[in-house]
Design a protein around this motif. Structure first.
Motif, short mmCIF file in Angstrom:
data_model
loop_
_atom_site.label_atom_id
_atom_site.label_comp_id
_atom_site.label_asym_id
_atom_site.label_seq_id
_atom_site.Cartn_x
_atom_site.Cartn_y
_atom_site.Cartn_z
N UNK A 1 0.85 -1.19 0.00
CA UNK A 1 0.00 0.00 0.00
C UNK A 1 0.89 1.24 0.00
N UNK A 2 0.59 2.17 -0.89
CA UNK A 2 1.37 3.41 -1.01
C UNK A 2 0.54 4.60 -0.56
N UNK A 3 1.17 5.48 0.20
CA UNK A 3 0.50 6.71 0.66
C UNK A 3 0.91 7.91 -0.18
N UNK A 4 2.11 7.86 -0.74
CA UNK A 4 2.62 8.96 -1.56
C UNK A 4 2.85 8.47 -2.99
N UNK A 5 2.35 9.23 -3.96
CA UNK A 5 2.56 8.92 -5.37
C UNK A 5 3.34 10.07 -6.01
N UNK A 6 4.58 9.80 -6.38
CA UNK A 6 5.43 10.80 -7.04
C UNK A 6 5.33 10.58 -8.56
N UNK A 7 4.87 11.59 -9.27
CA UNK A 7 4.69 11.49 -10.72
C UNK A 7 5.79 12.22 -11.48
N UNK A 8 6.38 11.53 -12.44
CA UNK A 8 7.19 12.19 -13.44
C UNK A 8 6.24 13.07 -14.27
N UNK A 9 6.79 14.03 -15.01
CA UNK A 9 5.94 14.94 -15.80
C UNK A 9 5.92 14.53 -17.27
N UNK A 10 7.03 14.73 -17.99
CA UNK A 10 7.08 14.44 -19.42
C UNK A 10 6.99 12.94 -19.68
N UNK A 11 5.99 12.53 -20.45
CA UNK A 11 5.83 11.12 -20.76
C UNK A 11 5.07 10.34 -19.72
N UNK A 12 4.64 11.00 -18.65
CA UNK A 12 3.87 10.34 -17.60
C UNK A 12 2.57 11.09 -17.34
N UNK A 13 2.66 12.37 -17.00
CA UNK A 13 1.46 13.20 -16.85
C UNK A 13 1.04 13.81 -18.18
N UNK A 14 2.02 14.26 -18.95
CA UNK A 14 1.71 14.93 -20.22
C UNK A 14 2.54 14.37 -21.37
N UNK B 1 -7.73 12.53 -9.72
CA UNK B 1 -8.90 12.82 -8.89
C UNK B 1 -9.21 11.65 -7.96
N UNK B 2 -9.20 10.44 -8.51
CA UNK B 2 -9.50 9.25 -7.72
C UNK B 2 -8.45 9.03 -6.64
N UNK B 3 -7.18 9.20 -6.99
CA UNK B 3 -6.10 9.03 -6.01
C UNK B 3 -6.22 10.06 -4.89
N UNK B 4 -6.53 11.28 -5.26
CA UNK B 4 -6.68 12.35 -4.27
C UNK B 4 -7.84 12.04 -3.33
N UNK B 5 -8.96 11.60 -3.89
CA UNK B 5 -10.13 11.27 -3.08
C UNK B 5 -9.87 10.08 -2.18
N UNK B 6 -8.95 9.22 -2.59
CA UNK B 6 -8.60 8.04 -1.79
C UNK B 6 -7.58 8.37 -0.69
N UNK B 7 -7.20 9.65 -0.61
CA UNK B 7 -6.31 10.08 0.46
C UNK B 7 -4.84 9.97 0.17
N UNK B 8 -4.48 9.74 -1.10
CA UNK B 8 -3.07 9.66 -1.45
C UNK B 8 -2.47 11.07 -1.54
N UNK B 9 -1.20 11.18 -1.19
CA UNK B 9 -0.47 12.44 -1.31
C UNK B 9 0.22 12.44 -2.68
N UNK B 10 -0.13 13.40 -3.54
CA UNK B 10 0.40 13.43 -4.89
C UNK B 10 1.46 14.51 -5.04
N UNK B 11 2.57 14.13 -5.67
CA UNK B 11 3.73 15.03 -5.83
C UNK B 11 4.28 14.87 -7.25
N UNK B 12 4.72 15.97 -7.85
CA UNK B 12 5.42 15.91 -9.13
C UNK B 12 6.92 15.88 -8.83
N UNK B 13 7.64 14.94 -9.46
CA UNK B 13 9.10 14.87 -9.34
C UNK B 13 9.66 14.71 -10.75
N UNK B 14 10.21 15.77 -11.30
CA UNK B 14 10.61 15.79 -12.70
C UNK B 14 12.03 16.34 -12.89
N UNK B 15 12.67 15.89 -13.98
CA UNK B 15 13.98 16.42 -14.34
C UNK B 15 13.87 17.76 -15.07
#
Length: 228
Positions: free
Chosen positions: A15-28, A108-122
């Motif tokens: 189970x993960x509480x924090x989700x770190x998202x890359x930007x290029x090629x992942x979010x956009x 939206x679903x992750x946020x509603x589920x209580x996950x902490x969302x962060x962008x981590x990009x180069x």
């Protein structure tokens, strides 16, 4: 990008509480803006690259690393090429970009589920924040972490460490990095966190698995299955 069949591979039942998202090629899908900016920079040296797909390898890694590895630029020329790149990118390339279909619903679903969302990009943090705001994704993210314009935080591992410290994460076993290139996986491993590799971006399954991804998903929607 060609759509692949849905597939999610996950080891264990973590189970993960924090989700770190890359930007290029992942979010956009930032391929148009980045490759146009690379072409603009290469043109300054008389280098023509008609095949846009060959420039996709610039998406994800630090720019200086890419100019050095793919075109043999010296350190000084790498820094100069990055300045040329930014001449184009800061005014035009940054907006030649689009959010992947279904991504906002995933956030939206992750946020509603209580996950902490962060962008981590180069990408430089100032550009990353501008993009997240432009696409109205800022309500979903607690923090946007990126490189510094002067080259500080020059590796993905350093960006991830910076994000972990900024967010005061108490337990790294509860953090998942989500990205499309080996740099995301290797940076996550160095920081002691898991990484989910996504195949709808610009990396390959072989690249991600060889780097040691904890899991693989072929689609945006697969992120939810893995995280929740």
């Amino acid at each position: 990008m060609e759509r692949q069949e849905e597939r999610v591979e996950k080891a264990g039942n973590k189970s993960y509480e924090y989700c770190f998202f890359d930007l290029d090629g992942t979010l956009t899908d930032s391929s148009s803006g980045i490759t146009n900016a690379v072409r603009y920079a290469l043109d300054k040296y008389g280098i023509r690259e008609p095949d846009r797909r060959k420039l996709y390898r610039f998406i994800g890694p630090p720019l200086t690393e890419s100019f050095r590895e793919f075109y043999g630029f010296s350190e000084e020329r790498c820094l100069e090429a990055v300045r040329y790149y930014r001449e184009y990118y800061r005014d035009r390339g940054i907006y030649e970009n689009c959010v992947y279909d279904g991504m906002e619903e995933v956030l939206k679903v992750l946020k509603q589920a209580g996950r902490h969302l962060v962008v981590a990009t180069s990408k430089p943090e100032v550009f990353a924040r501008q993009i997240i705001s432009y696409f109205h994704l800022d309500p979903y993210f607690e923090y946007v972490a990126g490189m510094e314009l002067d080259g500080g935080r020059g590796t993905k591992a350093e960006v991830i460490e910076y994000a972990l410290e900024a967010c005061k994460v108490p337990d790294r076993t509860k953090v998942l990095m989500i990205g499309d290139r080996e740099h995301d996986v290797l940076g996550a491993k160095k920081a002691g966190i898991d990484c989910l590799g996504v195949l709808y971006g610009f990396g390959t399954e072989e690249e991600l698995l060889t780097a040691g991804a904890s899991g693989i998903t072929a689609t945006v929607e697969g992120i939810l299955e893995y995280c929740l």
